[in-house]
Write a protein that holds these residues in place. Structure first.
Motif, short mmCIF file in Angstrom:
data_model
loop_
_atom_site.label_atom_id
_atom_site.label_comp_id
_atom_site.label_asym_id
_atom_site.label_seq_id
_atom_site.Cartn_x
_atom_site.Cartn_y
_atom_site.Cartn_z
N CYS A 1 56.76 -26.09 -0.69
CA CYS A 1 56.48 -27.59 -1.01
C CYS A 1 57.10 -28.44 0.01
O CYS A 1 56.80 -29.62 0.38
CB CYS A 1 57.13 -27.84 -2.36
SG CYS A 1 56.24 -26.90 -3.94
N ASN A 2 58.31 -27.98 0.47
CA ASN A 2 59.05 -28.76 1.65
C ASN A 2 58.09 -28.72 2.97
O ASN A 2 58.11 -29.71 3.55
CB ASN A 2 60.10 -28.21 1.98
CG ASN A 2 61.18 -28.89 3.03
OD1 ASN A 2 60.80 -28.49 4.23
ND2 ASN A 2 61.85 -29.96 2.77
N CYS A 3 57.78 -27.68 3.24
CA CYS A 3 56.64 -27.63 4.63
C CYS A 3 55.56 -28.36 4.18
O CYS A 3 54.98 -29.39 5.13
CB CYS A 3 56.27 -26.06 4.43
SG CYS A 3 54.99 -25.96 5.85
N ILE A 4 55.02 -28.57 3.17
CA ILE A 4 53.63 -29.46 2.83
C ILE A 4 54.29 -30.81 2.97
O ILE A 4 53.51 -31.70 3.50
CB ILE A 4 53.18 -29.26 1.53
CG1 ILE A 4 52.38 -27.82 1.51
CG2 ILE A 4 52.15 -30.15 1.07
CD1 ILE A 4 52.23 -27.37 0.08
N GLN A 5 55.29 -31.40 2.53
CA GLN A 5 55.92 -32.45 2.65
C GLN A 5 56.23 -33.03 4.14
O GLN A 5 55.80 -34.15 4.42
CB GLN A 5 57.12 -32.64 1.83
CG GLN A 5 57.95 -34.15 2.06
CD GLN A 5 57.06 -35.24 1.29
OE1 GLN A 5 56.58 -35.27 -0.03
NE2 GLN A 5 56.70 -36.25 2.12
N GLN A 6 56.62 -32.18 5.02
CA GLN A 6 56.84 -32.34 6.16
C GLN A 6 55.56 -32.68 7.01
O GLN A 6 55.58 -33.59 7.81
CB GLN A 6 57.67 -31.08 6.95
CG GLN A 6 58.99 -30.99 6.41
CD GLN A 6 59.84 -29.68 7.14
OE1 GLN A 6 59.39 -29.21 8.11
NE2 GLN A 6 60.73 -29.43 6.41
N VAL A 7 54.36 -32.07 6.84
CA VAL A 7 53.07 -31.95 7.32
C VAL A 7 52.70 -33.37 6.82
O VAL A 7 52.29 -34.50 7.64
CB VAL A 7 52.10 -31.01 6.85
CG1 VAL A 7 51.05 -31.44 7.37
CG2 VAL A 7 52.48 -29.77 7.49
N ALA A 8 52.90 -33.83 5.52
CA ALA A 8 52.51 -35.07 4.88
C ALA A 8 53.38 -36.25 5.74
O ALA A 8 52.73 -37.38 6.06
CB ALA A 8 52.93 -35.29 3.52
N ASP A 9 54.67 -36.05 6.04
CA ASP A 9 55.44 -36.88 6.82
C ASP A 9 54.91 -37.42 8.10
O ASP A 9 54.99 -38.48 8.48
CB ASP A 9 56.80 -36.63 6.83
CG ASP A 9 57.77 -36.58 5.52
OD1 ASP A 9 57.10 -37.43 4.60
OD2 ASP A 9 58.65 -36.03 5.48
#
Length: 103
Positions: A43-51
């Motif tokens: 989930c953190n990885c996906i958020q980083q891509v979203a950022d």
């Protein structure tokens, strides 16, 4: 792997480790979801891509899809130009997240 996905993965591999996520809307929605792959690292990885790929308003809108997948389908098949533009950005984000986060 397609060239755009490979380029996104390479870019993400170089840039993402330097970005600190503060628990954005995508990450929070991911962690609250009942998806089997939902864990802190993913989930953190996906958020980083979203950022890197989505403006904050798009992130908030996309986060709603975790709780209500039907809303995503409504947007996907909408004839509104704003929905079409959002869906294009969201699809690019999804491809980049899959390439980098592996899921």
């Amino acid at each position: 792997m397609k060239k755009p996905a490979l380029a996104a993965a390479a870019f993400a591999a170089l840039v993402l480790p330097t970005i600190a996520s503060a628990g954005g809307p995508i990450e929070r929605a991911c962690l609250r979801s009942d998806r089997q792959a939902a864990n802190v690292a993913t989930c953190n990885c996906i958020q980083q891509v979203a950022d890197m790929t989505l403006p904050s308003g798009d992130q908030r809108r996309a986060a709603k899809f975790f709780a209500n997948p039907d809303e995503a389908q409504d947007v996907r098949f909408s004839s509104r130009s704003s929905d079409t533009a959002f869906w294009k950005r969201y699809k690019s984000f999804g491809e980049a997240a899959q390439a980098y986060c592996g899921g």
